[in-house]
Design an enzyme around this catalytic site. Structure first.
Site, mmCIF file in Angstrom:
data_model
loop_
_atom_site.group_PDB
_atom_site.id
_atom_site.type_symbol
_atom_site.label_atom_id
_atom_site.label_comp_id
_atom_site.label_asym_id
_atom_site.label_seq_id
_atom_site.Cartn_x
_atom_site.Cartn_y
_atom_site.Cartn_z
ATOM 1 N N HIS A 185 0.832 -1.220 0.000
ATOM 2 C CA HIS A 185 0.000 0.000 0.000
ATOM 3 C C HIS A 185 0.860 1.261 0.000
ATOM 4 O O HIS A 185 0.365 2.349 0.289
ATOM 5 C CB HIS A 185 -0.994 0.014 1.175
ATOM 6 C CG HIS A 185 -2.099 -1.004 1.008
ATOM 7 N ND1 HIS A 185 -3.383 -0.668 0.679
ATOM 8 C CD2 HIS A 185 -2.088 -2.362 1.111
ATOM 9 C CE1 HIS A 185 -4.126 -1.764 0.590
ATOM 10 N NE2 HIS A 185 -3.353 -2.811 0.851
ATOM 11 N N THR A 186 2.114 1.117 -0.314
ATOM 12 C CA THR A 186 3.004 2.278 -0.367
ATOM 13 C C THR A 186 3.015 2.907 -1.761
ATOM 14 O O THR A 186 3.410 4.059 -1.903
ATOM 15 C CB THR A 186 4.445 1.876 0.022
ATOM 16 O OG1 THR A 186 4.774 0.678 -0.695
ATOM 17 C CG2 THR A 186 4.553 1.601 1.509
ATOM 18 N N SER B 39 -12.199 -16.135 -22.410
ATOM 19 C CA SER B 39 -11.129 -16.594 -21.520
ATOM 20 C C SER B 39 -11.268 -18.083 -21.272
ATOM 21 O O SER B 39 -12.390 -18.589 -21.097
ATOM 22 C CB SER B 39 -11.224 -15.837 -20.192
ATOM 23 O OG SER B 39 -10.542 -16.549 -19.179
ATOM 24 N N ALA C 241 -5.990 -14.147 -5.714
ATOM 25 C CA ALA C 241 -5.002 -14.653 -4.756
ATOM 26 C C ALA C 241 -4.019 -13.569 -4.325
ATOM 27 O O ALA C 241 -3.034 -13.852 -3.650
ATOM 28 C CB ALA C 241 -4.241 -15.831 -5.368
ATOM 29 N N GLY C 242 -4.265 -12.335 -4.718
ATOM 30 C CA GLY C 242 -3.337 -11.257 -4.367
ATOM 31 C C GLY C 242 -2.033 -11.350 -5.139
ATOM 32 O O GLY C 242 -1.007 -10.843 -4.708
ATOM 33 N N LEU C 243 -2.078 -12.001 -6.310
ATOM 34 C CA LEU C 243 -0.859 -12.190 -7.107
ATOM 35 C C LEU C 243 -0.970 -11.463 -8.451
ATOM 36 O O LEU C 243 -0.264 -11.793 -9.397
ATOM 37 C CB LEU C 243 -0.584 -13.688 -7.304
ATOM 38 C CG LEU C 243 -0.385 -14.460 -5.995
ATOM 39 C CD1 LEU C 243 -0.293 -15.971 -6.262
ATOM 40 C CD2 LEU C 243 0.859 -13.981 -5.250
ATOM 41 N N SER D 144 -3.426 -11.139 -10.839
ATOM 42 C CA SER D 144 -3.958 -11.730 -12.076
ATOM 43 C C SER D 144 -4.538 -10.618 -12.959
ATOM 44 O O SER D 144 -4.496 -10.721 -14.186
ATOM 45 C CB SER D 144 -5.023 -12.776 -11.745
ATOM 46 O OG SER D 144 -6.053 -12.192 -10.994
ATOM 47 N N ASP E 214 1.579 -3.224 -9.688
ATOM 48 C CA ASP E 214 1.402 -4.519 -10.351
ATOM 49 C C ASP E 214 1.680 -4.431 -11.850
ATOM 50 O O ASP E 214 2.362 -5.290 -12.429
ATOM 51 C CB ASP E 214 -0.020 -5.035 -10.101
ATOM 52 C CG ASP E 214 -0.349 -5.103 -8.614
ATOM 53 O OD1 ASP E 214 0.597 -5.035 -7.805
ATOM 54 O OD2 ASP E 214 -1.533 -5.209 -8.269
ATOM 55 N N TYR F 36 -9.898 -1.870 0.376
ATOM 56 C CA TYR F 36 -8.705 -1.252 -0.218
ATOM 57 C C TYR F 36 -8.899 0.266 -0.318
ATOM 58 O O TYR F 36 -8.043 1.052 0.096
ATOM 59 C CB TYR F 36 -8.459 -1.866 -1.602
ATOM 60 C CG TYR F 36 -7.181 -1.405 -2.263
ATOM 61 C CD1 TYR F 36 -6.011 -2.145 -2.151
ATOM 62 C CD2 TYR F 36 -7.150 -0.227 -3.007
ATOM 63 C CE1 TYR F 36 -4.840 -1.720 -2.764
ATOM 64 C CE2 TYR F 36 -5.988 0.203 -3.617
ATOM 65 C CZ TYR F 36 -4.834 -0.554 -3.496
ATOM 66 O OH TYR F 36 -3.676 -0.120 -4.096
#
Ligand code: GAF
Length: 388
Positions: A44-45, A77, A132-134, A136, A184, A234
């Protein structure tokens, strides 16, 4: 034990081409590839003009594209039941519901930036776990952006890469409406094999930090507690950070000192700002710890970061706390939650010979607690987006 493998790029690219031809009746002319990411420090920076230290994953999304002779856009997809179909004129802020908004949003944003993206058929397929916080979402956006750039005959120079990152950020923030900060998309495009990427959101400089893990593996554990960046948590953290900056009379919390933050009246806003100010410092310290192969220091930094996210920023959850604590008990030298929070994944730095033991210990603890079975990934630092 459930391990998500990234798959072999050439095999995946061939499968996406074949799936496209099967679905649309003609082969694609362009194929873009962009990875997910795991962040090692700096949560969150990014939207506080701070520092982050993500790594591009070997797990990626592939987007196949073919220009059409009309104004139609069709997006499908391999992971989703519902396809999207509409016209170029329909694309715009908040006009498309669901996953297709990330892909269609890139078409809109690239056109807004002056690129003549035509009507197009798109098919995407991904090895990045969703929710998953990765990242996507960024992998999807950036794979589409790179495929479209190729379709337009554009060369992937650094300037174009920066433009594509901006288009992907606009797709996410304006079309989908997720108020995210840009980490990201930046690492999905500029990530380098064997390195983490130090990103400074004040100067917008990106610096690869070579990661000699000296017999350690980055183990990611997806708790399978789904997180969404559009569900309010968020955005409310971001709003608290803005409130803190305003109360301190600074433009962003990057300019704030801990001493000034300690003087904030509102207890919750003070804790949020404390996380940001301390987390930015931890990014610099984490780079030093990795460079010095100082695993003790790294362990302390990851631990402090996790506590800060759990107690001050309040974005952890019982599954993440368990994954982190158990990984360390089972031999990880460092572990913390990673990404936006409210579910998603943890990341641990694990001596190679303890990787299996750590994964099994986390699985056992989850079973004991009655949590869903987690899935694991080996986060081999990989390259950013490319044309396949
Ligand atoms: C999400 C966001 F998309 C990023 O911009 C970043 O803020 C991250 O959460 C938290 O560090 O991935």
């Amino acid at each position: 034990m459930s391990l998500v493998e990234p798959g072999e790029p050439a095999t995946l690219a061939a499968a996406v081409r074949a799936a496209f031809a099967d679905h649309y009746g003609e082969p694609p002319t362009s194929l873009g590839r962009a990875p997910g990411r795991v962040n090692l420090m700096g949560e969150h920076t990014d939207y506080n003009a701070g520092l982050v230290l993500p790594v591009a994953l070997p797990h990626a999304t592939y987007a196949a594209a073919r220009a059409r002779g009309d104004e139609l856009v069709r997006i499908t997809s391999a992971q989703e039941d519902e396809a999207w179909e509409g016209t170029l004129a329909e694309l715009g802020p908040r006009t498309i519901e669901g996953w297709a908004g990330y892909a269609a949003g890139v078409i809109w944003a690239m056109r807004e930036a002056g690129h003549r993206v035509p009507g197009v058929d798109l098919l995407v397929d991904s090895r990045v776990p969703v929710g998953a916080g990765l990242s996507s979402s960024a992998a999807l956006e950036c794979s589409v952006a790179v495929a479209l750039a190729d379709l337009l005959g554009l060369e992937l120079t650094d300037d174009l890469r920066r433009e594509l990152i901006e288009a992907c950020i606009r797709a996410e923030t304006e079309v989908v409406g997720a108020p995210t900060g840009g980490m990201d998309q930046t690492v999905a495009v500029f990530g380098e094999a064997g390195s983490a990427l130090l990103i400074d959101f004040t100067s917008h400089e990106t610096t690869p930090v070579s990661l000699d893990l000296a017999g350690h593996t980055l183990v990611v554990t997806d708790t399978r507690v789904k997180h969404a960046l559009t569900d309010g948590g968020y955005g409310s953290r971001r709003a608290d950070c803005e409130t803190a900056a305003e109360a301190l009379g600074v433009t962003t919390l990057r300019e704030a000192t801990q001493e000034a933050v300690d003087g904030l009246d509102d207890e919750r806003v003070r804790r949020r700002a404390t996380h940001i100010v301390s987390e930015i410092q931890r990014v610099t310290d984490t780079v030093t710890a990795f460079e010095g192969l100082d695993w003790d220091a790294l362990g302390r930094l990851f631990d402090a970061s996790h506590r800060s996210m759990r107690d001050d920023f309040e974005i952890s959850c019982p599954e993440l706390d368990t994954a982190v604590a158990v990984a360390v008990q089972a031999g990880a030298v460092a572990a913390r939650m990673t990404g936006g929070g409210f579910g998603g994944s943890s990341v641990a730095v694990v001596p190679d010979e303890r990787v299996d033991a750590v994964m099994r210990a986390v699985d056992a603890a989850f079973a004991l607690e009655g949590f869903r079975s987690p899935v694991h990934l080996r986060a081999v630092p990989s390259a950013g987006a490319s044309v396949s």
